[in-house]
Design a protein around this motif. Structure first.
Motif, mmCIF file in Angstrom:
data_model
loop_
_atom_site.group_PDB
_atom_site.id
_atom_site.type_symbol
_atom_site.label_atom_id
_atom_site.label_comp_id
_atom_site.label_asym_id
_atom_site.label_seq_id
_atom_site.Cartn_x
_atom_site.Cartn_y
_atom_site.Cartn_z
ATOM 1 N N SER A 1 0.829 -1.206 0.000
ATOM 2 C CA SER A 1 0.000 0.000 0.000
ATOM 3 C C SER A 1 0.865 1.259 0.000
ATOM 4 N N LEU A 2 1.945 1.229 0.777
ATOM 5 C CA LEU A 2 2.859 2.372 0.820
ATOM 6 C C LEU A 2 3.592 2.539 -0.515
ATOM 7 N N LYS A 3 3.971 1.416 -1.119
ATOM 8 C CA LYS A 3 4.636 1.485 -2.421
ATOM 9 C C LYS A 3 3.701 2.059 -3.481
ATOM 10 N N MET A 4 2.441 1.643 -3.436
ATOM 11 C CA MET A 4 1.459 2.149 -4.399
ATOM 12 C C MET A 4 1.260 3.648 -4.244
ATOM 13 N N ALA A 5 1.376 4.116 -3.002
ATOM 14 C CA ALA A 5 1.226 5.554 -2.740
ATOM 15 C C ALA A 5 2.510 6.324 -3.044
ATOM 16 N N LYS A 6 3.569 5.573 -3.434
ATOM 17 C CA LYS A 6 4.891 6.155 -3.718
ATOM 18 C C LYS A 6 5.519 6.782 -2.474
ATOM 19 N N ALA A 7 5.220 6.179 -1.311
ATOM 20 C CA ALA A 7 5.868 6.614 -0.074
ATOM 21 C C ALA A 7 7.285 6.049 -0.034
ATOM 22 N N ASN A 8 8.199 6.790 0.544
ATOM 23 C CA ASN A 8 9.593 6.371 0.650
ATOM 24 C C ASN A 8 9.794 5.621 1.974
ATOM 25 N N VAL A 9 9.680 4.300 1.937
ATOM 26 C CA VAL A 9 9.851 3.495 3.152
ATOM 27 C C VAL A 9 11.336 3.366 3.444
ATOM 28 N N ILE A 10 11.771 3.969 4.541
ATOM 29 C CA ILE A 10 13.204 3.985 4.858
ATOM 30 C C ILE A 10 13.591 2.913 5.867
ATOM 31 N N GLY A 11 12.606 2.241 6.482
ATOM 32 C CA GLY A 11 12.959 1.197 7.425
ATOM 33 C C GLY A 11 11.757 0.628 8.148
ATOM 34 N N VAL A 12 12.019 -0.452 8.861
ATOM 35 C CA VAL A 12 11.008 -1.133 9.655
ATOM 36 C C VAL A 12 11.513 -1.266 11.084
ATOM 37 N N VAL A 13 10.667 -0.931 12.050
ATOM 38 C CA VAL A 13 10.980 -1.161 13.457
ATOM 39 C C VAL A 13 10.246 -2.421 13.889
ATOM 40 N N TYR A 14 11.028 -3.422 14.287
ATOM 41 C CA TYR A 14 10.450 -4.682 14.758
ATOM 42 C C TYR A 14 10.341 -4.588 16.267
ATOM 43 N N ASN A 15 9.137 -4.353 16.733
ATOM 44 C CA ASN A 15 8.860 -4.014 18.125
ATOM 45 C C ASN A 15 8.626 -5.276 18.954
ATOM 46 N N GLY A 16 9.209 -5.317 20.160
ATOM 47 C CA GLY A 16 8.988 -6.447 21.052
ATOM 48 C C GLY A 16 9.945 -7.599 20.840
ATOM 49 N N MET A 17 10.911 -7.428 19.949
ATOM 50 C CA MET A 17 11.870 -8.503 19.685
ATOM 51 C C MET A 17 12.865 -8.614 20.826
ATOM 52 N N LYS A 18 12.965 -9.785 21.418
ATOM 53 C CA LYS A 18 13.882 -9.987 22.534
ATOM 54 C C LYS A 18 15.031 -10.878 22.094
ATOM 55 N N LYS A 19 16.046 -10.227 21.495
ATOM 56 C CA LYS A 19 17.224 -10.961 21.058
ATOM 57 C C LYS A 19 17.980 -11.502 22.261
ATOM 58 N N ASN A 20 17.904 -10.765 23.373
ATOM 59 C CA ASN A 20 18.492 -11.220 24.631
ATOM 60 C C ASN A 20 17.564 -10.759 25.743
ATOM 61 N N SER A 21 18.024 -10.727 26.943
ATOM 62 C CA SER A 21 17.135 -10.414 28.064
ATOM 63 C C SER A 21 16.710 -8.957 28.115
ATOM 64 N N ASP A 22 17.426 -8.076 27.365
ATOM 65 C CA ASP A 22 17.121 -6.653 27.474
ATOM 66 C C ASP A 22 16.537 -6.042 26.198
ATOM 67 N N SER A 23 16.959 -6.544 25.037
ATOM 68 C CA SER A 23 16.608 -5.887 23.788
ATOM 69 C C SER A 23 15.106 -5.921 23.521
ATOM 70 N N TYR A 24 14.604 -4.812 23.004
ATOM 71 C CA TYR A 24 13.149 -4.707 22.768
ATOM 72 C C TYR A 24 12.829 -4.254 21.348
ATOM 73 N N TYR A 25 13.657 -3.350 20.797
ATOM 74 C CA TYR A 25 13.427 -2.843 19.455
ATOM 75 C C TYR A 25 14.510 -3.327 18.501
ATOM 76 N N TYR A 26 14.123 -3.508 17.254
ATOM 77 C CA TYR A 26 15.097 -3.813 16.212
ATOM 78 C C TYR A 26 14.724 -2.997 14.983
ATOM 79 N N TYR A 27 15.703 -2.321 14.383
ATOM 80 C CA TYR A 27 15.440 -1.489 13.205
ATOM 81 C C TYR A 27 16.169 -2.093 12.019
ATOM 82 N N GLY A 28 15.456 -2.228 10.928
ATOM 83 C CA GLY A 28 16.097 -2.780 9.740
ATOM 84 C C GLY A 28 15.379 -2.389 8.475
#
Length: 227
Positions: A200-227
């Motif tokens: 939907s964003l691509k169809m609107a020609k929005a410039n998607v610069i990244g995704v925040v993966y919320n709630g990801m616990k890579k270890n005991s502390d990590s919560y956010y991941y940006y990619g």
């Protein structure tokens, strides 16, 4: 049977409550990655949205606004979610006037609705009273005029937008910003809804610069991941 909607609440400003926390540091990493994405061009406006409700987009938007202001940028957080606004609640301010007021009153002054957040360099523009036609208002020439004026007044504008599912509000505004960040939540975001949001964003020609993966616990502390 339809699920009962949860009451709208303000979000936690982890970047203010505990600046040395792991969550605050991860928000700083997201801020830095956004800055890196703007190496070749000026990033004056950023849209924050998600594929569906309760994925954390308002939390990300508010905390990023605080951190960009903390870095010295004159920042404005705009509540572009005219259906379920949160910014007024987060900053404990009235929502009797705001963006919807400005879009309705062609002669209204931006200075009358933009407010001090009590955080240095950060101002807020609440959503205002819920209008009967949010999509039409956000897609108006008046909205484009307001966005252009705000870019002259501030170093950076962050738009907290509604989820993309079933409504076009986020697509409309995202297409008019320099960059869009899509927020998703681990064990909640459905792959089909996420892919639909991206398309939907691509169809609107929005410039998607990244995704925040919320709630990801890579270890005991990590919560956010940006990619």
């Amino acid at each position: 049977m339809n699920k009962k909607k949860q009451p709208v609440q303000g979000v936690s400003l982890v970047s203010m409550i505990n600046k040395n926390s792991t969550l605050a540091e991860e928000c700083r990493i997201i801020r830095s990655n956004i800055q890196f994405s703007a190496v070749d061009r000026e990033m004056k406006s950023i849209a924050i949205t998600s594929s569906s409700m309760s994925e954390g987009k308002s939390t990300v938007a508010a905390n990023l606004a605080v951190l960009f202001a903390d870095s010295g940028k004159k920042t404005l957080l705009v509540d572009g979610d005219l259906r379920r606004p949160t910014v007024a609640l987060t900053f404990k301010q009235s929502n009797h006037i705001g963006l919807s007021t400005l879009l309705t009153d062609m002669n209204g002054s931006i200075h009358d609705v933009v407010r001090d957040s009590n955080i240095p360099e950060l101002s807020i523009l609440t959503a205002g009273p819920k209008p009967p036609n949010p999509s039409e208002m956000l897609n108006s020439n008046r909205m484009l005029e307001v966005m252009e004026t705000l870019e002259e007044m501030f170093d950076l504008i962050i738009y907290d937008l509604p989820p993309i599912s079933n409504i076009t509000d986020a697509q409309i505004v995202a297409a008019r910003t320099n960059g869009t960040v899509l927020v998703s939540r681990q064990q909640q975001t459905k792959k089909s809804e996420f892919l639909k949001a991206v398309n939907s964003l691509k169809m609107a020609k929005a410039n998607v610069i990244g995704v925040v993966y919320n709630g990801m616990k890579k270890n005991s502390d990590s919560y956010y991941y940006y990619g």
